[in-house]
Design a protein around this motif. Structure first.
Motif, PDB file in Angstrom:
ATOM      1  N   ALA A  94      47.384  -8.392  39.493  1.00  0.00           N
ATOM      2  CA  ALA A  94      48.306  -7.118  38.750  1.00  0.00           C
ATOM      3  C   ALA A  94      49.598  -6.829  39.387  1.00  0.00           C
ATOM      4  O   ALA A  94      50.615  -6.731  38.930  1.00  0.00           O
ATOM      5  CB  ALA A  94      47.009  -6.112  38.364  1.00  0.00           C
TER       6      ALA A  94
ATOM      7  N   THR B 121      52.093  -9.367  39.394  1.00  0.00           N
ATOM      8  CA  THR B 121      52.931  -9.319  38.243  1.00  0.00           C
ATOM      9  C   THR B 121      53.768  -8.154  37.982  1.00  0.00           C
ATOM     10  O   THR B 121      54.880  -8.340  37.719  1.00  0.00           O
ATOM     11  CB  THR B 121      51.748  -9.228  36.839  1.00  0.00           C
ATOM     12  OG1 THR B 121      51.055 -10.134  37.107  1.00  0.00           O
ATOM     13  CG2 THR B 121      52.488  -9.081  35.562  1.00  0.00           C
ATOM     14  N   ARG B 122      53.489  -7.049  38.479  1.00  0.00           N
ATOM     15  CA  ARG B 122      54.231  -5.884  38.646  1.00  0.00           C
ATOM     16  C   ARG B 122      55.589  -6.188  39.539  1.00  0.00           C
ATOM     17  O   ARG B 122      56.680  -6.024  39.226  1.00  0.00           O
ATOM     18  CB  ARG B 122      53.654  -4.750  39.383  1.00  0.00           C
ATOM     19  CG  ARG B 122      54.258  -3.427  39.098  1.00  0.00           C
ATOM     20  CD  ARG B 122      53.331  -2.562  39.527  1.00  0.00           C
ATOM     21  NE  ARG B 122      53.990  -0.970  39.730  1.00  0.00           N
ATOM     22  CZ  ARG B 122      53.525   0.004  40.572  1.00  0.00           C
ATOM     23  NH1 ARG B 122      52.350  -0.183  41.158  1.00  0.00           N
ATOM     24  NH2 ARG B 122      54.346   0.809  40.684  1.00  0.00           N
TER      25      ARG B 122
ATOM     26  N   THR C  76      58.004  -8.576  37.748  1.00  0.00           N
ATOM     27  CA  THR C  76      58.514  -7.573  36.694  1.00  0.00           C
ATOM     28  C   THR C  76      59.895  -7.034  37.265  1.00  0.00           C
ATOM     29  O   THR C  76      60.628  -6.802  36.826  1.00  0.00           O
ATOM     30  CB  THR C  76      57.569  -7.032  36.015  1.00  0.00           C
ATOM     31  OG1 THR C  76      56.616  -7.903  35.543  1.00  0.00           O
ATOM     32  CG2 THR C  76      58.268  -6.179  34.758  1.00  0.00           C
TER      33      THR C  76
ATOM     34  N   ARG D  97      61.777  -4.048  31.681  1.00  0.00           N
ATOM     35  CA  ARG D  97      60.305  -4.566  31.212  1.00  0.00           C
ATOM     36  C   ARG D  97      59.596  -3.951  32.389  1.00  0.00           C
ATOM     37  O   ARG D  97      59.651  -3.590  33.472  1.00  0.00           O
ATOM     38  CB  ARG D  97      60.267  -6.156  31.367  1.00  0.00           C
ATOM     39  CG  ARG D  97      60.890  -6.707  30.303  1.00  0.00           C
ATOM     40  CD  ARG D  97      61.188  -8.068  30.504  1.00  0.00           C
ATOM     41  NE  ARG D  97      61.810  -9.018  29.213  1.00  0.00           N
ATOM     42  CZ  ARG D  97      62.930  -9.046  28.908  1.00  0.00           C
ATOM     43  NH1 ARG D  97      63.896  -8.273  29.799  1.00  0.00           N
ATOM     44  NH2 ARG D  97      63.362  -9.757  27.890  1.00  0.00           N
ATOM     45  N   GLU D  98      58.237  -3.650  31.890  1.00  0.00           N
ATOM     46  CA  GLU D  98      57.228  -2.888  32.704  1.00  0.00           C
ATOM     47  C   GLU D  98      55.732  -3.776  32.100  1.00  0.00           C
ATOM     48  O   GLU D  98      55.683  -3.582  30.995  1.00  0.00           O
ATOM     49  CB  GLU D  98      57.069  -1.496  32.513  1.00  0.00           C
ATOM     50  CG  GLU D  98      56.187  -0.790  33.451  1.00  0.00           C
ATOM     51  CD  GLU D  98      56.278   0.741  33.411  1.00  0.00           C
ATOM     52  OE1 GLU D  98      55.387   1.476  33.682  1.00  0.00           O
ATOM     53  OE2 GLU D  98      57.479   1.158  33.161  1.00  0.00           O
ATOM     54  N   PRO D  99      54.910  -3.966  33.161  1.00  0.00           N
ATOM     55  CA  PRO D  99      53.556  -4.472  32.898  1.00  0.00           C
ATOM     56  C   PRO D  99      52.779  -3.492  32.380  1.00  0.00           C
ATOM     57  O   PRO D  99      52.812  -2.283  32.840  1.00  0.00           O
ATOM     58  CB  PRO D  99      52.989  -5.492  34.103  1.00  0.00           C
ATOM     59  CG  PRO D  99      53.925  -4.425  35.278  1.00  0.00           C
ATOM     60  CD  PRO D  99      55.263  -4.171  34.307  1.00  0.00           C
TER      61      PRO D  99
ATOM     62  N   PHE E  93      48.722  -2.130  32.217  1.00  0.00           N
ATOM     63  CA  PHE E  93      47.294  -2.912  32.704  1.00  0.00           C
ATOM     64  C   PHE E  93      46.334  -2.138  32.067  1.00  0.00           C
ATOM     65  O   PHE E  93      46.419  -1.073  31.264  1.00  0.00           O
ATOM     66  CB  PHE E  93      47.229  -2.353  34.287  1.00  0.00           C
ATOM     67  CG  PHE E  93      48.354  -2.963  34.880  1.00  0.00           C
ATOM     68  CD1 PHE E  93      48.583  -4.317  35.210  1.00  0.00           C
ATOM     69  CD2 PHE E  93      49.237  -2.128  35.718  1.00  0.00           C
ATOM     70  CE1 PHE E  93      49.536  -4.870  35.959  1.00  0.00           C
ATOM     71  CE2 PHE E  93      50.223  -2.520  36.399  1.00  0.00           C
ATOM     72  CZ  PHE E  93      50.331  -3.999  36.653  1.00  0.00           C
TER      73      PHE E  93
ATOM     74  N   VAL F 152      46.170  -7.604  33.060  1.00  0.00           N
ATOM     75  CA  VAL F 152      47.233  -7.198  32.457  1.00  0.00           C
ATOM     76  C   VAL F 152      47.269  -7.639  31.021  1.00  0.00           C
ATOM     77  O   VAL F 152      46.940  -8.646  30.505  1.00  0.00           O
ATOM     78  CB  VAL F 152      48.363  -8.360  33.205  1.00  0.00           C
ATOM     79  CG1 VAL F 152      49.961  -8.081  32.609  1.00  0.00           C
ATOM     80  CG2 VAL F 152      48.549  -8.365  34.588  1.00  0.00           C
TER      81      VAL F 152
ATOM     82  N   GLY G 253      49.792  -7.309  28.916  1.00  0.00           N
ATOM     83  CA  GLY G 253      51.351  -7.671  28.571  1.00  0.00           C
ATOM     84  C   GLY G 253      52.378  -6.920  29.212  1.00  0.00           C
ATOM     85  O   GLY G 253      52.192  -6.212  30.040  1.00  0.00           O
ATOM     86  N   ILE G 254      53.598  -7.296  28.772  1.00  0.00           N
ATOM     87  CA  ILE G 254      54.859  -6.909  29.241  1.00  0.00           C
ATOM     88  C   ILE G 254      55.662  -6.202  28.142  1.00  0.00           C
ATOM     89  O   ILE G 254      55.822  -6.762  27.110  1.00  0.00           O
ATOM     90  CB  ILE G 254      55.677  -7.549  29.722  1.00  0.00           C
ATOM     91  CG1 ILE G 254      55.001  -8.962  30.918  1.00  0.00           C
ATOM     92  CG2 ILE G 254      56.974  -7.414  30.331  1.00  0.00           C
ATOM     93  CD1 ILE G 254      54.619  -8.083  32.209  1.00  0.00           C
TER      94      ILE G 254
END
Length: 140
Positions: A16, A19-20, A23, A45-47, A49, A70, A72-73
């Motif tokens: 996670a 991914t952050r 982004t 954009r921001e993920p 959780f 995650v 989505g974004i």
């Protein structure tokens, strides 16, 4: 919770935070981009959780283990700033270009936070590994 579940939780946390971090990198790379229209401007954009937890019978409803996933974004809905730059090839008829709504200071704070969270999950995994190793050494 067994020690093996700790690896699942920490591993999902690391994924996670990775991914952050990706982004944040994308946001920072596009922080100074401009567009001819507000719709074409880059939006931060921001993920998103979600917590994954086992039910009382020991079965997770979707993933099979505890942790984080995650969803989505999401794109920021903050206003897109416009700048008057009549010499810019992307300028509209009024001479305006539209910049991204990325706040570099917020992104740097997010980067530091995600990096530290990732490091904490690595430490959890290392500590768990050491505990398991010491437990195995007791059986010698």
């Amino acid at each position: 919770m067994s020690l093996f579940n700790v690896f699942n939780v920490a591993g999902s946390g690391m994924a996670a935070q990775s991914t952050r971090l990706n982004t944040v990198a994308s946001n920072l790379a596009n922080a100074d981009s401009v567009s001819a229209t507000p719709e074409g401007a880059y939006r931060a954009r921001e993920p998103l959780f979600a917590t994954v937890r086992r039910s009382l019978d020991g079965k997770a409803p979707d993933a099979g283990s505890d942790g984080v996933r995650v969803l989505g974004i999401a794109e920021s809905q903050a206003a897109i700033p416009s700048r008057y730059e009549p010499g810019n090839p992307l300028a509209d008829a009024d001479g305006n270009v539209y910049a991204s709504n990325v706040n570099p200071v917020d992104e740097l704070v997010n980067m530091i936070s995600a990096s530290r969270s990732y490091q904490n999950n690595v430490e959890v995994m290392n500590s768990t590994r050491q505990l398991m190793q010491k437990t195995l050494d007791l059986g010698k």
